[in-house]
Design a protein around this motif. Structure first.
Motif, PDB file in Angstrom:
ATOM      1  N   VAL B  27       0.683  -0.964   0.086  1.00  0.00           N
ATOM      2  CA  VAL B  27      -0.131   0.139  -0.082  1.00  0.00           C
ATOM      3  C   VAL B  27       0.986   1.202   0.021  1.00  0.00           C
ATOM      4  O   VAL B  27       1.268   1.567   1.080  1.00  0.00           O
ATOM      5  N   PRO B  28       1.176   1.978  -1.272  1.00  0.00           N
ATOM      6  CA  PRO B  28       1.989   2.991  -1.364  1.00  0.00           C
ATOM      7  C   PRO B  28       1.133   4.385  -0.900  1.00  0.00           C
ATOM      8  O   PRO B  28       0.221   4.464  -1.294  1.00  0.00           O
ATOM      9  N   THR B  29       1.765   5.286   0.298  1.00  0.00           N
ATOM     10  CA  THR B  29       0.947   6.094   0.599  1.00  0.00           C
ATOM     11  C   THR B  29       2.125   7.360   0.945  1.00  0.00           C
ATOM     12  O   THR B  29       3.257   7.056   0.818  1.00  0.00           O
ATOM     13  N   LYS B  45      -4.857  -6.609   3.353  1.00  0.00           N
ATOM     14  CA  LYS B  45      -4.517  -7.784   4.586  1.00  0.00           C
ATOM     15  C   LYS B  45      -5.615  -9.109   4.014  1.00  0.00           C
ATOM     16  O   LYS B  45      -5.406 -10.158   4.364  1.00  0.00           O
ATOM     17  N   LYS B  46      -6.697  -8.596   3.430  1.00  0.00           N
ATOM     18  CA  LYS B  46      -7.493  -9.811   3.225  1.00  0.00           C
ATOM     19  C   LYS B  46      -7.153 -10.516   1.816  1.00  0.00           C
ATOM     20  O   LYS B  46      -7.261 -11.945   1.888  1.00  0.00           O
ATOM     21  N   ARG B  47      -6.235  -9.950   1.185  1.00  0.00           N
ATOM     22  CA  ARG B  47      -5.652 -10.501  -0.144  1.00  0.00           C
ATOM     23  C   ARG B  47      -4.365 -11.298   0.269  1.00  0.00           C
ATOM     24  O   ARG B  47      -3.967 -12.357  -0.628  1.00  0.00           O
ATOM     25  N   CYS B  48      -3.487 -10.781   1.003  1.00  0.00           N
ATOM     26  CA  CYS B  48      -2.277 -11.049   1.047  1.00  0.00           C
ATOM     27  C   CYS B  48      -1.900 -11.415   2.545  1.00  0.00           C
ATOM     28  O   CYS B  48      -2.379 -11.053   3.376  1.00  0.00           O
ATOM     29  N   ASP B  49      -0.739 -12.445   2.668  1.00  0.00           N
ATOM     30  CA  ASP B  49      -0.283 -12.703   3.938  1.00  0.00           C
ATOM     31  C   ASP B  49       0.465 -11.612   4.705  1.00  0.00           C
ATOM     32  O   ASP B  49       0.237 -11.348   6.064  1.00  0.00           O
ATOM     33  N   LYS B  50       1.304 -10.908   4.121  1.00  0.00           N
ATOM     34  CA  LYS B  50       1.891  -9.892   4.754  1.00  0.00           C
ATOM     35  C   LYS B  50       1.659  -8.347   4.063  1.00  0.00           C
ATOM     36  O   LYS B  50       1.732  -8.561   2.797  1.00  0.00           O
ATOM     37  N   VAL B  51       1.276  -7.482   4.719  1.00  0.00           N
ATOM     38  CA  VAL B  51       1.134  -6.179   4.081  1.00  0.00           C
ATOM     39  C   VAL B  51       2.207  -4.968   4.637  1.00  0.00           C
ATOM     40  O   VAL B  51       2.330  -4.924   5.844  1.00  0.00           O
ATOM     41  N   ILE B  52       2.566  -4.393   3.474  1.00  0.00           N
ATOM     42  CA  ILE B  52       3.809  -3.521   3.718  1.00  0.00           C
ATOM     43  C   ILE B  52       3.295  -2.086   3.380  1.00  0.00           C
ATOM     44  O   ILE B  52       2.599  -1.864   2.530  1.00  0.00           O
ATOM     45  N   VAL B  53       3.056  -1.178   4.368  1.00  0.00           N
ATOM     46  CA  VAL B  53       2.683   0.099   4.127  1.00  0.00           C
ATOM     47  C   VAL B  53       3.817   0.942   3.772  1.00  0.00           C
ATOM     48  O   VAL B  53       4.572   1.296   4.612  1.00  0.00           O
ATOM     49  N   ASP B  88       1.936  -5.331   8.522  1.00  0.00           N
ATOM     50  CA  ASP B  88       2.989  -5.815   9.078  1.00  0.00           C
ATOM     51  C   ASP B  88       4.216  -4.913   9.190  1.00  0.00           C
ATOM     52  O   ASP B  88       5.097  -5.233  10.034  1.00  0.00           O
ATOM     53  N   VAL B  89       4.383  -4.096   8.074  1.00  0.00           N
ATOM     54  CA  VAL B  89       5.364  -3.319   7.878  1.00  0.00           C
ATOM     55  C   VAL B  89       5.123  -1.846   7.676  1.00  0.00           C
ATOM     56  O   VAL B  89       4.346  -1.804   6.649  1.00  0.00           O
TER      57      VAL B  89
END
Lengths: 280, 280
Positions: B27-29, B45-53, B88-89
């Motif tokens: 998620v680029p912000t 989070k629904k689609r992927c195991d780990k989410v990086i923002v 997650d990150v």
């Protein structure tokens, strides 16, 4: 060896190779392979489990009036030669596979593309950077191999990989030459016998420049003039540029203090030939 | 949750996650997160195991005189909010990590960047495409999430991903609005109370345009004029553009036959607000 024409086929091959832990080497070419390309494949095979040779005469790196249409092509010969040195895959997409209708995205490397072939061939490196980005994204190689003959191209690719955080290693392989010194090039096929003989002045003048540099000459203008004078002795050659820039930044220099790229481009008949040496 | 400031740390994290077969969402912000961003993280989070923002106020997408310096920043708050919805990150690099000295490579998406915010903010989408390419190469996500509020940005990213053969999926998530209809934006913090009230004309005029479209109106000029008239009633608002283009090609249209993007940008005080709807 496999010959693929679609992105999907290459991706599937790469995915399977990766799934069993194999590393991937990529050798991007425009085909009509010569010993220089084959040396890239050999180096790739030493470093990587699988070697993919892309063969694509990339229209976006040719300017108006350049030799896109007549650029030499011979896929059968390229396949035979690639297989002979251990290539695992040839990726030979049609233009519409790489640039479908509506295509409009380009990669620009600034500054180091302002001089040399970037000045002589506006848009050339934009086309190179774009197609190489696409090939990198399609193949996701661990290592990609380029020839030092295209010195500025190698610097542009290295800069792009660093700037865009592409997660791969770029290896630049020493120029392969004919026994008489002529740098290998697919475009050498354009040369008539007298042009071929005249073209030896390119490598000869670079060797002479190396000698005077090794003997202590550090004045860039004097070394450049020496090369120009040697090439001008050949009536069949028309100089496009002879330039010396800092290496790898490609900034103008008067005195050679660090490594310097001495690069030249010369036209003869239908051919435009380039060659270079790094003085260090 | 981890907060990383270097590319090397993120790469290490991603490599380890991948090595145990986990998928990665990005998620680029630019930070100062609001409910719109948090919805992107939830979808990720629904689609992927780990989410990086990623939280990076990207200087190359701001023009001279724009709000780069005063763009709101609050990493502690962003970290708390991100963690609350399952990130997650957080990747929060300093500018020098993304654009070190000598940086000179940019990604240009042509044509669909000529209108709307591309015209109003020259170079903006070049900066967006460049930083997103870098983030994609650093994180190598399986899926990346963008908000429909930045409709043209989402189209530019989709076009770039297709053109450059980036091997990932782009998901565009519906605009999240305040209860009164105002599209969520980090820049809403610039609004004084009266400007905040006047700004409701943006979403109100879009809703009205949807109604007349659903009632059968297909004349782009008439729908556009209706929106302009409604916004002009608010003295505190200054129209930057109100335009209708085909979606997703962003070509000029007179009659709305396929899907069409009705997009607008309005200035009020220190804020420049955008909003849009797709008529279909």
């Amino acid at each position: 060896m496999f010959i693929y024409h679609t992105i999907a086929e290459v991706r599937r091959y790469v995915r399977e190779a990766r799934s069993i832990g194999q590393s991937i080497g990529l050798v991007p070419t425009m085909g009509y392979l010569h010993e220089g390309h084959l040396e890239l494949v050999r180096q790739a095979k030493k470093r990587c489990d699988k070697v993919i040779v892309s063969i694509f005469v990339n229209p976006t790196q040719f300017g108006p009036g350049e030799d896109l249409e007549r650029y030499p092509r011979d896929l059968d010969r390229d396949a035979r030669l690639s297989e002979g040195v251990g290539a695992d895959v040839i990726f030979n997409p049609p233009v519409a596979e790489m640039y479908p209708a509506g295509y409009c995205t380009y990669v620009d490397v600034e500054r180091i593309t302002e001089h040399l072939c970037g000045q002589a061939r506006p848009g050339h490196f934009r086309g190179v950077a774009t197609v190489v980005t696409k090939l990198f994204n399609i193949v996701r190689p661990d290592v990609a191999f380029f020839g030092q003959k295209d010195a500025q191209q190698a610097l542009v690719i290295n800069r792009m990989v660093a700037d865009l955080d592409m997660d791969l290693e770029v290896v630049t392989v020493t120029t392969v030459r004919e026994p008489d010194g002529l740098a290998m090039s697919s475009r050498n096929v354009y040369l008539e016998p007298e042009q071929r003989r005249a073209a030896l002045a390119l490598s000869r003048s670079l060797r002479r420049a190396e000698e005077v540099f090794q003997a202590g000459e550090r004045d860039a203008a004097r070394i450049r003039q020496l090369v120009i004078d040697m090439i001008k002795k050949e009536a069949l050659l028309e100089i496009d540029y002879v330039e010396i820039y800092s290496h790898p930044e490609l900034e103008p220099i008067d005195q050679i203090e660090g490594p310097a790229l001495l690069a030249l481009a010369v036209k003869t008949g239908r051919a435009r030939l380039i060659d270079n040496t790094v003085l260090r």
